[in-house]
Design an enzyme around this catalytic site. Structure first.
Site, PDB file in Angstrom:
ATOM      1  N   TYR A   1      -9.484  -7.125   2.297  1.00 20.72           N
ATOM      2  CA  TYR A   1     -10.895  -6.730   2.394  1.00 20.72           C
ATOM      3  C   TYR A   1     -11.641  -7.516   3.472  1.00 20.72           C
ATOM      4  O   TYR A   1     -12.742  -7.153   3.874  1.00 20.72           O
ATOM      5  CB  TYR A   1     -11.608  -6.890   1.051  1.00 20.72           C
TER       6      TYR A   1
ATOM      7  N   LYS B   1       3.721  -8.113  -3.364  1.00 22.29           N
ATOM      8  CA  LYS B   1       4.757  -7.158  -2.947  1.00 22.29           C
ATOM      9  C   LYS B   1       5.641  -7.876  -1.917  1.00 22.29           C
ATOM     10  O   LYS B   1       5.685  -7.484  -0.739  1.00 22.29           O
ATOM     11  CB  LYS B   1       4.112  -5.903  -2.345  1.00 22.29           C
TER      12      LYS B   1
ATOM     13  N   ASP C   1       3.506  -3.159  -8.275  1.00 22.13           N
ATOM     14  CA  ASP C   1       3.695  -1.831  -8.884  1.00 22.13           C
ATOM     15  C   ASP C   1       4.310  -1.982 -10.280  1.00 22.13           C
ATOM     16  O   ASP C   1       3.894  -1.309 -11.233  1.00 22.13           O
ATOM     17  CB  ASP C   1       4.548  -0.922  -7.990  1.00 22.13           C
TER      18      ASP C   1
ATOM     19  N   ASP D   1      -8.007  -6.255  -7.667  1.00 17.74           N
ATOM     20  CA  ASP D   1      -9.068  -5.268  -7.861  1.00 17.74           C
ATOM     21  C   ASP D   1      -8.565  -4.152  -8.787  1.00 17.74           C
ATOM     22  O   ASP D   1      -9.206  -3.768  -9.771  1.00 17.74           O
ATOM     23  CB  ASP D   1      -9.437  -4.707  -6.476  1.00 17.74           C
TER      24      ASP D   1
ATOM     25  N   ASP E   1      -9.040  -3.840 -13.250  1.00 21.06           N
ATOM     26  CA  ASP E   1      -9.675  -2.658 -13.847  1.00 21.06           C
ATOM     27  C   ASP E   1      -8.749  -1.998 -14.860  1.00 21.06           C
ATOM     28  O   ASP E   1      -9.178  -1.529 -15.917  1.00 21.06           O
ATOM     29  CB  ASP E   1     -10.050  -1.634 -12.771  1.00 21.06           C
TER      30      ASP E   1
END
Ligand code: NAD
Length: 370
Positions: free
Chosen positions: A143, A194, A227, A251, A255
């Site tokens: 970001y 990852k 993942d 992020d 959630d």
């Protein structure tokens, strides 16, 4: 007891002031019954600061936040200010607070309370007793990474670029927060990236491994690909204690974990900075939800996320674990007794207002502390 706990209260817009009002009852209760006194100041941020001072947060309010031991934040924003340019909107106020206070570690607990077990979309046996803490890196990663932007290629196509960047220090400081938290919880950290396809992920894995070997061998460390973590959170969330991850994966995963609990009005959060020489960390505590303009002014907002943000503040900024537990116990008891605000209403329960919920928490605190 001396008022040595400098607390800045920032109610904000919409339901922010409504839910903060209920926390003020608990602060007053602590003053009266636990002899804990806060050196309390209040500041404007968001739409109300735009209306009053012409800016989403003044330099004076920023200075107050920098000098405080902790900031308790409601929520900002609303349709009245939606047409302003991004950097002048209410949300720019909270973004500046996070940035200038260098709050790099975002803590999002996902806890399933027995009384609300049916609010989860997962089966009760999967989520009963769930207590996961997600630590998301908040000031680095994709970001903020450069280069970024949209360019036009010679053949007329357009290209969008964002860059995932992490440095040793950025990784180590957020991993240290996760290890420290795990020590006070169930002693387990999952580090998530990852590393199979991203160099920044590989660096993340190597640095977390190194820090663990140097300073945190008493904590169990496991690495997991992002993942797989998403899948495991839904398949068997109770395997996790603390999850630490970068900004982008955090992020999404926070959630996902939050929704295992089923209700936005119940979710608190903390954002922590680095400790200074005296060990004091800058910190900001806020509910996950926004200013909920659709229900603002109706007196029906759920104040419990705000209440639980306050209890996180007691635990992480002031080392008042016992008092934090008292508030959490009061929340559990009030819910077990059948009181519900509209957002968590269930058949057979009593629907109550924001104020009645706040008063019920204080009554329960009285009973618990008797
Ligand atoms: P929101 O979280 O404000 O509301 C989403 C939905 O959940 C709404 O239907 C709302 O009524 C409900 N809800 C939220 N909190 C509740 C509570 N405590 N009790 C009962 N119901 C609750 O998100 P949104 O509608 O996307 O955003 C509204 C405004 O809030 C926007 O201006 C947005 O930018 C801002 N926002 C601010 C923050 C913040 O201050 N940190 C965070 C998110 C959104």
């Amino acid at each position: 007891m001396a008022a040595n706990k400098k607390l800045l209260v920032v109610p904000g817009d919409g339901i922010g002031p409504e839910v903060m009002h209920e926390v003020r009852r608990v602060i007053d209760w602590m003053d009266r019954r636990r002899h804990v006194s806060f050196d309390l100041a209040e500041a404007l941020c968001g739409g109300i600061a735009i209306d009053t001072h012409g800016t989403p947060i003044t330099d004076a309010a920023m200075a107050q936040a920098m000098a405080a031991d902790a900031v308790l934040f409601g929520a900002v924003g609303g349709p009245k200010w939606e047409k302003l340019p991004f950097d002048q909107r209410p949300e720019a106020g909270i973004l500046r607070l996070r940035k200038d206070m260098d709050l790099f570690a975002n803590l999002r607990p996902a806890t399933v309370l027995d009384a609300l077990i049916d609010a989860s979309t997962l089966r009760p046996e999967i989520v009963r007793g769930l207590d996961v803490m997600i630590v998301r890196e908040l000031t680095g990663g994709i970001y903020f990474g450069e280069p970024r932007g949209i360019t036009t290629l010679p053949d007329g196509q357009r290209k969008g670029i964002n860059t995932e960047v992490y440095t040793t220090n950025e990784i180590r400081r957020v991993a240290a927060v996760a290890f420290e938290l795990a020590r006070k919880r169930r002693g387990k950290v999952h580090s998530v990236e990852k590393a199979n396809v991203m160099e920044s992920g590989l660096l993340w894995r190597e640095e977390v491994t190194k820090l663990h070997a140097e300073s945190y061998q008493d904590v169990e460390l496991q690495h997991m690909y992002a993942d797989n973590c998403a899948m495991q959170l839904v398949r068997n969330p109770k395997q996790f204690d603390v999850i630490v991850t970068g900004n982008l994966f955090g992020d999404i995963l926070s959630d996902c974990a939050a929704m295992l609990t089923g209700s936005l009005g119940m979710l608190p959060s903390a954002s922590l900075g680095a400790p200074d020489a005296s060990g004091r960390r800058r910190a900001l505590y806020e509910p996950v939800h926004g200013s909920a303009p659709d229900i603002a002014g109706k007196g029906i907002a759920n104040p419990l996320a705000m209440m639980l943000s306050f209890s996180m503040m007691l635990r992480y900024s002031f080392d008042m674990d016992e008092d934090a537990k008292l508030i959490e116990a009061a929340v559990q008891k009030v819910l077990a007794g059948g009181l519900r605000t509209a957002d968590i209403m269930q058949p057979g329960m009593a629907k109550v207002s924001t104020q009645v919920m706040g008063e019920a928490i204080v009554r329960e605190l009285d009973k618990l502390a008797a």
